[in-house]
Design an enzyme around this catalytic site. Structure first.
Site: not given
Ligand code: EPZ
Length: 424
Positions: A22-23, A116, A121, A309, A403
């Site tokens: 998915k990702n 969420c 996020r 995850d 999802r």
């Molecule tokens: C991706 O989300 C995945 N989703 C998530 O999978 C996964 O849990 C996550 O990466 C971590 O591996 C997809 O790829 C579609 P991040 P993403 O940006 O990119 C903070 C699932 O279950 N952050 O790596 O949104 C954020 O709050 C989903 O399949 C900021 O502060 O995660 C988090 O604490 C859930 N500012 C950390 O970074 C930003 O601009 C890592 O988040 C972006 C992120």
């Protein structure tokens, strides 16, 4: 709405084939916006989230058709239009269209995703990266309105945290920029490597795949290409943990063992039999030995550390161990929504901030109950616990599950589980 019913206490035996990731599918579908023509993506899972991103790229003027697990997407007639709150609120990964729209059309207007269940996020890293590339971003009325007056120019972008989708957005924005862009402290998840492969297939010039420093040399145009989606490592891990929890012997096929180094280590440390070969992983836990499932600590980290995850799923397994363990969640601030529901099944878990202490109660420790899914991975944790629990469990709000898990009922039934859906 529908609910999932599971008669637990049955071993899982046989073979199950996992779907495409998915990702990976979400960013790669967004990347089809970068070049006109018909793109071909193979091994694309049919999920609620992939249908959402397809609805978004249709709204932007693309035409797509599905043939089994192959998708053909023609983005020739891409037009600018806003990506509405209604679509973005169901899936924050919708922000992934920002990068390609800015690269191809010079403008993008996407609703802010909002938080969420698992955390706030924010997308500040995405916004800051685009601004480094010469894009003006204004946030108003809940929308990100981004535009560039002339070509984006290459720059160096350093991420405070190696954000997965921020890295993906910058990759897609920089491939058509003037000059060279360097991403530092970039995320290294396999899904990013899949995106880099697709962009290279389209004619992009990118170095540093699999490392935390990625160099993108802008090119003048890209062409549509054919790319295979990598196997879903989180779905693979979910089935491995389910067999370890319910007991049994199974082979996961169509997977990539190299994408799950941390999980395979932790399962073996817990006493689960694991063996892998190209494309397959075998997992065994005979019900008798489950008595000796050991408590194992985990701490979620960015790749290649233990994946956030798969945190909820591993916690469900640990409730059946004969020991105590500490589970530390370092990526998201509120990813213990499954704890209260697991307790309803009899689990003994204490949380303190981003740590959870699980006191395993042995393989008979859980008994069926009515529980509620709260987010995608928490819901798969409840499925795992229900498979191991004695008696019947009812899981409501299973749209969360749909999802990210394709044909879950068929795949689990194929392994001998008693699982079915009913109307709420
Ligand atoms: C991706 O989300 C995945 N989703 C998530 O999978 C996964 O849990 C996550 O990466 C971590 O591996 C997809 O790829 C579609 P991040 P993403 O940006 O990119 C903070 C699932 O279950 N952050 O790596 O949104 C954020 O709050 C989903 O399949 C900021 O502060 O995660 C988090 O604490 C859930 N500012 C950390 O970074 C930003 O601009 C890592 O988040 C972006 C992120």
């Amino acid at each position: 709405m529908e609910k999932l019913l599971i008669e637990g206490g049955r071993e899982l035996v046989g073979e199950v084939r996992v779907s495409g990731a998915k990702n990976a599918a979400l960013p790669l579908l967004a990347a089809t916006l970068l070049a006109p023509g018909t793109h071909e993506l193979t091994n694309v899972p049919d999920l609620r989230d992939t249908r959402t991103i397809l609805a978004i790229i249709s709204e932007l003027g693309c035409v797509w058709r599905r043939q089994g697990s192959t998708l053909y997407i023609d983005s020739t007639d891409l037009v600018f239009s806003e990506v509405s709150y209604d679509l973005v609120k169901t899936m924050r990964a919708s922000v992934l269209v920002l990068g390609p729209l800015l690269a191809r059309l010079g403008r993008a207007k996407v609703s802010l995703p909002g938080g969420c269940a698992i955390g706030e996020r924010p997308i500040n890293f995405h916004i800051r990266g685009f601004e480094r590339l010469g894009v003006r971003c204004t946030l108003e009325n809940g929308y990100v309105d981004a535009r560039r007056d002339d070509d984006m120019r290459g720059s160096t972008i350093h991420f405070d945290i190696p954000s997965v989708t921020a890295t993906e957005n910058m990759l897609m924005a920089a491939v058509l920029a003037r000059g060279t862009t360097v991403l530092k402290n970039a995320a290294r998840e396999p899904e990013i490597g899949n995106l880099i492969d697709m962009l290279a297939n389209m004619g992009a010039d990118i170095e540093g795949k699999g490392t935390d420093q990625i160099t993108i040399r802008g090119v003048s145009n890209l062409t549509a290409a054919r790319t295979a989606i990598i196997p879903d490592r989180i779905e693979t891990g979910t089935y491995l943990i389910a067999v370890a929890a319910a007991g049994g012997q199974a082979t996961i096929t169509g997977c990539e063992p190299a994408h799950l180094p941390a999980l395979l280590d932790k399962l073996m440390e817990a006493g689960v039999e694991i063996s892998s070969a190209p494309g397959t992983i075998s997992v065994g836990m005979d019900p008798g030995r489950r008595r000796r499932l050991r408590g194992v600590d985990i701490k979620t980290m960015v790749y290649p550390g233990y994946p956030t995850d798969l945190q909820a799923q591993f916690m469900a397994l640990m409730t059946l161990s004969s020991g105590i363990c500490v589970i530390k969640e370092t990526i998201f601030e509120n990813r213990f929504m499954h704890v209260a529901e697991l307790r309803r099944l009899g689990a003994q878990i204490q949380t303190e901030g981003n740590s959870a202490v699980v006191t395993g109660r042995g393989p008979q420790g859980l008994s069926g109950a009515r529980v509620m899914a709260t987010d995608l991975r928490a819901s798969s944790s409840l499925v795992i616990a229900a498979l191991a629990a004695s008696g019947r469990t009812e899981i409501s709000r299973i749209y969360h599950l749909e999802r990210g898990y394709e044909n879950l009922v068929d795949k689990l039934s194929g392994l001998g589980a008693r699982v079915w859906k009913e109307k709420e």
